[in-house]
Motif scaffolding. Structure first.
Motif, short mmCIF file in Angstrom:
data_model
loop_
_atom_site.label_atom_id
_atom_site.label_comp_id
_atom_site.label_asym_id
_atom_site.label_seq_id
_atom_site.Cartn_x
_atom_site.Cartn_y
_atom_site.Cartn_z
N LYS A 91 0.86 -1.18 0.00
CA LYS A 91 0.00 0.00 0.00
C LYS A 91 0.89 1.23 0.00
O LYS A 91 1.97 1.22 0.58
CB LYS A 91 -0.89 0.00 1.24
CG LYS A 91 -1.84 -1.15 1.33
CD LYS A 91 -2.64 -1.07 2.62
CE LYS A 91 -3.28 -2.38 2.91
NZ LYS A 91 -2.58 -3.17 3.92
N VAL A 92 0.43 2.29 -0.63
CA VAL A 92 1.18 3.54 -0.65
C VAL A 92 0.47 4.51 0.27
O VAL A 92 -0.72 4.80 0.09
CB VAL A 92 1.26 4.11 -2.08
CG1 VAL A 92 2.05 5.39 -2.09
CG2 VAL A 92 1.86 3.09 -3.03
N LYS A 93 1.19 5.01 1.28
CA LYS A 93 0.59 5.97 2.21
C LYS A 93 0.24 7.26 1.49
O LYS A 93 0.92 7.68 0.56
CB LYS A 93 1.56 6.27 3.35
CG LYS A 93 1.70 5.16 4.34
CD LYS A 93 1.49 5.70 5.71
CE LYS A 93 1.53 4.55 6.68
NZ LYS A 93 1.28 4.96 8.01
N GLU A 94 -0.81 7.91 1.94
CA GLU A 94 -1.26 9.17 1.33
C GLU A 94 -0.20 10.26 1.43
O GLU A 94 -0.13 11.14 0.57
CB GLU A 94 -2.57 9.61 1.99
CG GLU A 94 -3.19 10.84 1.39
CD GLU A 94 -3.52 10.72 -0.10
OE1 GLU A 94 -3.42 11.74 -0.80
OE2 GLU A 94 -3.86 9.62 -0.57
N GLU A 95 0.64 10.20 2.46
CA GLU A 95 1.69 11.21 2.60
C GLU A 95 2.63 11.22 1.39
O GLU A 95 3.19 12.25 1.04
CB GLU A 95 2.49 10.98 3.87
CG GLU A 95 3.37 9.75 3.84
CD GLU A 95 4.20 9.55 5.10
OE1 GLU A 95 5.06 8.65 5.07
OE2 GLU A 95 4.01 10.26 6.08
N CYS A 96 2.78 10.08 0.71
CA CYS A 96 3.65 10.01 -0.48
C CYS A 96 3.10 10.92 -1.58
O CYS A 96 3.85 11.67 -2.21
CB CYS A 96 3.75 8.58 -0.99
SG CYS A 96 4.53 7.44 0.19
N ARG A 97 1.80 10.87 -1.79
CA ARG A 97 1.17 11.72 -2.80
C ARG A 97 1.27 13.20 -2.39
O ARG A 97 1.55 14.06 -3.21
CB ARG A 97 -0.29 11.34 -3.00
CG ARG A 97 -0.97 12.20 -4.06
CD ARG A 97 -2.49 12.03 -4.08
NE ARG A 97 -2.94 10.68 -3.97
CZ ARG A 97 -3.42 9.97 -4.99
NH1 ARG A 97 -3.47 10.49 -6.18
NH2 ARG A 97 -3.85 8.74 -4.81
N LYS A 98 1.05 13.48 -1.12
CA LYS A 98 1.09 14.86 -0.62
C LYS A 98 2.47 15.48 -0.84
O LYS A 98 2.59 16.57 -1.39
CB LYS A 98 0.72 14.89 0.86
CG LYS A 98 0.78 16.27 1.50
CD LYS A 98 0.53 16.14 2.99
CE LYS A 98 1.42 16.87 3.89
NZ LYS A 98 2.78 17.02 3.80
N TRP A 99 3.52 14.78 -0.42
CA TRP A 99 4.88 15.30 -0.58
C TRP A 99 5.23 15.47 -2.05
O TRP A 99 5.86 16.45 -2.44
CB TRP A 99 5.89 14.38 0.11
CG TRP A 99 5.88 14.51 1.59
CD1 TRP A 99 5.25 13.66 2.47
CD2 TRP A 99 6.51 15.49 2.39
NE1 TRP A 99 5.47 14.08 3.76
CE2 TRP A 99 6.25 15.20 3.74
CE3 TRP A 99 7.30 16.60 2.10
CZ2 TRP A 99 6.72 15.97 4.78
CZ3 TRP A 99 7.78 17.37 3.14
CH2 TRP A 99 7.49 17.05 4.47
N TYR A 100 4.82 14.50 -2.88
CA TYR A 100 5.13 14.58 -4.31
C TYR A 100 4.41 15.77 -4.96
O TYR A 100 4.99 16.49 -5.76
CB TYR A 100 4.76 13.28 -5.02
CG TYR A 100 4.99 13.35 -6.50
CD1 TYR A 100 6.27 13.32 -7.03
CD2 TYR A 100 3.92 13.46 -7.39
CE1 TYR A 100 6.49 13.40 -8.39
CE2 TYR A 100 4.13 13.54 -8.75
CZ TYR A 100 5.42 13.51 -9.24
OH TYR A 100 5.63 13.59 -10.59
#
Length: 143
Positions: free
Chosen positions: A13-22
């Motif tokens: 699973k990819v944490k939502e924080e990954c999308r936010k930082w990107y």
């Protein structure tokens, strides 16, 4: 080995924080790079390190461990031949020879889940040692 294969085929699973930082890196340009890692216990991909706006490629290279795998995105700025300032985003899969086989399997099979989430990546680089992702390699690919 069977357990590593089972975990690898389940995906991470990819944490939502990954999308936010990107998204912040891509649109607001407040980060130069982001390093992601897999947490095996929770079976998730999380943000490991973030490079500030004043940091560059040497700091990204230093942030990658010599004995473990990682993913990274790097915002590469350059001046084109027609004297225009441009930016390209690189997705780097770091899998050094000294890393565990289990880690290599997990990172190889989980890459697409993270990669799909990161829209707007221009180039992909896979590296097993620093020379395969050197600044000259990145610069040449961008131009």
């Amino acid at each position: 080995m069977a357990m590593a294969f089972k975990m690898a085929t389940e995906g991470m699973k990819v944490k939502e924080e990954c999308r936010k930082w990107y998204t912040e890196m891509k649109w607001k340009r407040v980060h130069r790079f982001i390093v992601f890692k897999i947490e095996e216990g929770s079976k998730t991909i999380v943000v490991d390190k973030v490079g500030g706006p004043g940091e560059g490629y040497p700091q990204l290279a230093a942030a990658l461990p010599l004995d473990d795998c990682r993913y990274a995105v790097f915002d590469f700025d350059y001046v084109s031949l027609d004297n225009c300032h441009k930016s390209k985003i690189f997705f780097i899969t770091w899998s050094p020879a000294a890393s565990r086989i289990r880690a290599k399997i997990l990172y190889a099979t989980s890459k697409q889940g993270l990669r799909r989430l990161l829209e707007g990546v221009h180039y992909e680089v896979q590296a097993t040692d620093p020379s395969e992702m050197g600044f000259d390699v990145i610069s040449e690919r961008a131009k």
